[in-house]
Motif scaffolding. Structure first.
Motif, PDB file in Angstrom:
ATOM      1  N   MET A  41       4.013  -8.287   9.028  1.00 47.58           N
ATOM      2  CA  MET A  41       3.983  -8.394   7.575  1.00 47.58           C
ATOM      3  C   MET A  41       2.566  -8.182   7.049  1.00 47.58           C
ATOM      4  N   GLY A  42       1.593  -8.701   7.775  1.00 47.72           N
ATOM      5  CA  GLY A  42       0.204  -8.505   7.358  1.00 47.72           C
ATOM      6  C   GLY A  42      -0.184  -7.040   7.336  1.00 47.72           C
ATOM      7  N   GLU A  43       0.293  -6.283   8.312  1.00 49.38           N
ATOM      8  CA  GLU A  43       0.002  -4.853   8.343  1.00 49.38           C
ATOM      9  C   GLU A  43       0.790  -4.113   7.263  1.00 49.38           C
ATOM     10  N   GLU A  44       2.038  -4.516   7.066  1.00 51.15           N
ATOM     11  CA  GLU A  44       2.872  -3.843   6.067  1.00 51.15           C
ATOM     12  C   GLU A  44       2.289  -3.979   4.664  1.00 51.15           C
ATOM     13  N   VAL A  45       1.789  -5.160   4.317  1.00 50.44           N
ATOM     14  CA  VAL A  45       1.240  -5.316   2.963  1.00 50.44           C
ATOM     15  C   VAL A  45      -0.042  -4.516   2.796  1.00 50.44           C
ATOM     16  N   ARG A  46      -0.787  -4.309   3.876  1.00 51.52           N
ATOM     17  CA  ARG A  46      -1.978  -3.458   3.780  1.00 51.52           C
ATOM     18  C   ARG A  46      -1.587  -2.015   3.462  1.00 51.52           C
ATOM     19  N   VAL A  47      -0.497  -1.547   4.063  1.00 52.48           N
ATOM     20  CA  VAL A  47       0.008  -0.207   3.743  1.00 52.48           C
ATOM     21  C   VAL A  47       0.486  -0.161   2.293  1.00 52.48           C
ATOM     22  N   ALA A  48       1.200  -1.195   1.863  1.00 47.14           N
ATOM     23  CA  ALA A  48       1.705  -1.241   0.488  1.00 47.14           C
ATOM     24  C   ALA A  48       0.558  -1.227  -0.526  1.00 47.14           C
ATOM     25  N   LEU A  49      -0.539  -1.895  -0.211  1.00 43.23           N
ATOM     26  CA  LEU A  49      -1.718  -1.867  -1.088  1.00 43.23           C
ATOM     27  C   LEU A  49      -2.216  -0.440  -1.286  1.00 43.23           C
ATOM     28  N   GLU A  50      -2.242   0.326  -0.215  1.00 40.16           N
ATOM     29  CA  GLU A  50      -2.714   1.709  -0.317  1.00 40.16           C
ATOM     30  C   GLU A  50      -1.780   2.540  -1.194  1.00 40.16           C
ATOM     31  N   PHE A  51      -0.469   2.361  -1.033  1.00 37.01           N
ATOM     32  CA  PHE A  51       0.476   3.134  -1.833  1.00 37.01           C
ATOM     33  C   PHE A  51       0.517   2.675  -3.283  1.00 37.01           C
ATOM     34  N   GLY A  52      -0.027   1.503  -3.572  1.00 40.39           N
ATOM     35  CA  GLY A  52      -0.133   1.080  -4.963  1.00 40.39           C
ATOM     36  C   GLY A  52      -1.125   1.898  -5.762  1.00 40.39           C
TER      37      GLY A  52
END
Length: 380
Positions: free
Chosen positions: A65-76
């Motif tokens: 989950m920690g890695e997934e939210v880092r990816v989501a931050l980039e796509f934001g």
């Protein structure tokens, strides 16, 4: 198990380049055409984005989950429509299967979901059941080795692209305990998809009605036992809320960067807008709120990865981050002034795009109820 730091850093760097060099130049085109170009979808498949949260044994990247939210931050940092292309595969469209699927179900579907061959969709909302998700009226009546599925689902993301739906339907009495979950291939008899809705924002991300007319769903396609559907849906949404919160933070950071760049260049009364204290106050408020939301998202993701309960924290992250990005977008329009209201600058588009974050994956008001309920239950 997390990726090794070097591999994960390389993934983030690749995504950051992809967003900056491939996606942001296409934002206006996607908004005008209401469609993400197929070559972009193909590149997303090749990058493994459809399988971010799918376990490695099924061909995914198996991010924490920690890695997934880092990816989501980039796509934001680009229009949210791009993330929606693969977002249902990463979140609500696949996680019910990951969490509650049988070994046979996982083996059949997850490899193709991870590769992007199959686009998934999550069919919970109905014309009469939105925030009150336990009141779904779509029915699944068992008839031998199939369930006959009938009803209408509304505002279903990626419905017109989906090959597989996770459908919540009533198999028992009223209330949450009467709801079951089913994997429903889009090509089954009786499945029909409505035309994409015209929306305020997030053009390129389609939502449609999905209709089921006596659709024969094999018993083997039920997720878990009868009556477990609502519990599965809530677990899926708990994770999805944290993902969306991260996207909100990414959009806020994009808006702040754009507002600062504009305020530094735009001259009024002989000096840059950024030199005026009232403009600085808007920038300061936006930056502070974005930092607070980022910290809440990352801390909650870390907590989830340790196996601790995060119902309260995920709701708080989604509530705060979605409200925060709305305020940041409003301030960005104000800093841009008249230009913020003009389509060419892109700020008004993001202003409309972020409005949806306060509604889907549970409205802000639902998050408040969850936060209050969990806080009272835990004694404060």
């Amino acid at each position: 198990m997390p990726l090794d730091p070097e591999t994960f850093d390389a993934l983030i760097a690749a995504i950051r380049r992809f967003v900056a060099e491939r996606l942001r130049p296409l934002e206006e085109r996607v908004a005008e055409e209401d469609e993400v170009p197929e070559e972009i979808v193909r590149e997303m498949r090749e990058m493994g984005l459809f399988g971010l949260s799918i376990p490695e044994e099924f061909g995914g990247l198996g991010l924490t989950m920690g890695e997934e939210v880092r990816v989501a931050l980039e796509f934001g940092r680009t229009t949210p429509a791009f993330r929606s292309v693969f977002g249902t595969n990463v979140g609500i469209g696949s996680q019910g299967l990951v969490m509650a699927g049988s070994d046979a179900q996982k083996a059949e579907w997850l490899p193709r979901i991870a590769s992007g061959e199959i686009v998934t969709s999550f069919a919970l909302t109905e014309p009469g059941a939105g925030s009150d998700s336990a009141s779904v009226q779509t029915r699944a009546v068992r008839d031998g080795e199939v369930y006959k599925l009938s009803g209408t689902k509304r505002f279903i993301t990626n419905a017109d692209k989906a090959s597989l739906f996770t459908v919540m339907a009533r198999t028992g009495g009223e209330g949450a305990h009467g709801v079951s979950a089913f994997l429903v291939p889009a090509d089954l008899p009786g499945v029909s998809i409505g035309k994409p809705e015209k929306k305020m924002g997030q053009q390129g991300a389609h939502v449609c009605d999905v209709n089921f007319d006596e659709t024969p769903v094999p018993v083997g396609n039920r997720l878990g036992e009868e009556g477990e559907g609502f519990k599965i849906a809530m677990r899926v949404l708990d994770r999805g809320r944290l993902h969306i919160a991260a996207v909100c933070v990414g959009v806020a950071e994009r808006l702040i960067a754009d507002a600062v760049a504009y305020a530094s260049e735009r001259k009024q009364f002989g000096k840059a807008l950024a030199d005026f204290q009232l403009v600085q106050a808007m920038i300061a408020d936006s930056k502070t709120e974005a930092l607070a939301a980022r910290a809440l998202v990352l801390e909650t993701a870390e907590r989830k990865d340790t196996g601790e309960p995060t119902v309260l924290e995920a709701a708080a992250a989604k509530y705060f981050a979605s409200e925060m990005v709305g305020r940041v977008a409003d301030r960005a329009v104000q800093i841009f002034g008249g230009a913020g209201y003009i389509a060419d600058y892109g700020i008004e588009r993001l202003y409309r795009d972020v409005r949806l974050f306060r509604i889907y994956e549970g409205t802000s008001q639902i998050q408040q109820l969850v936060i209050a309920r969990e806080t009272i239950r835990n004694g404060g």
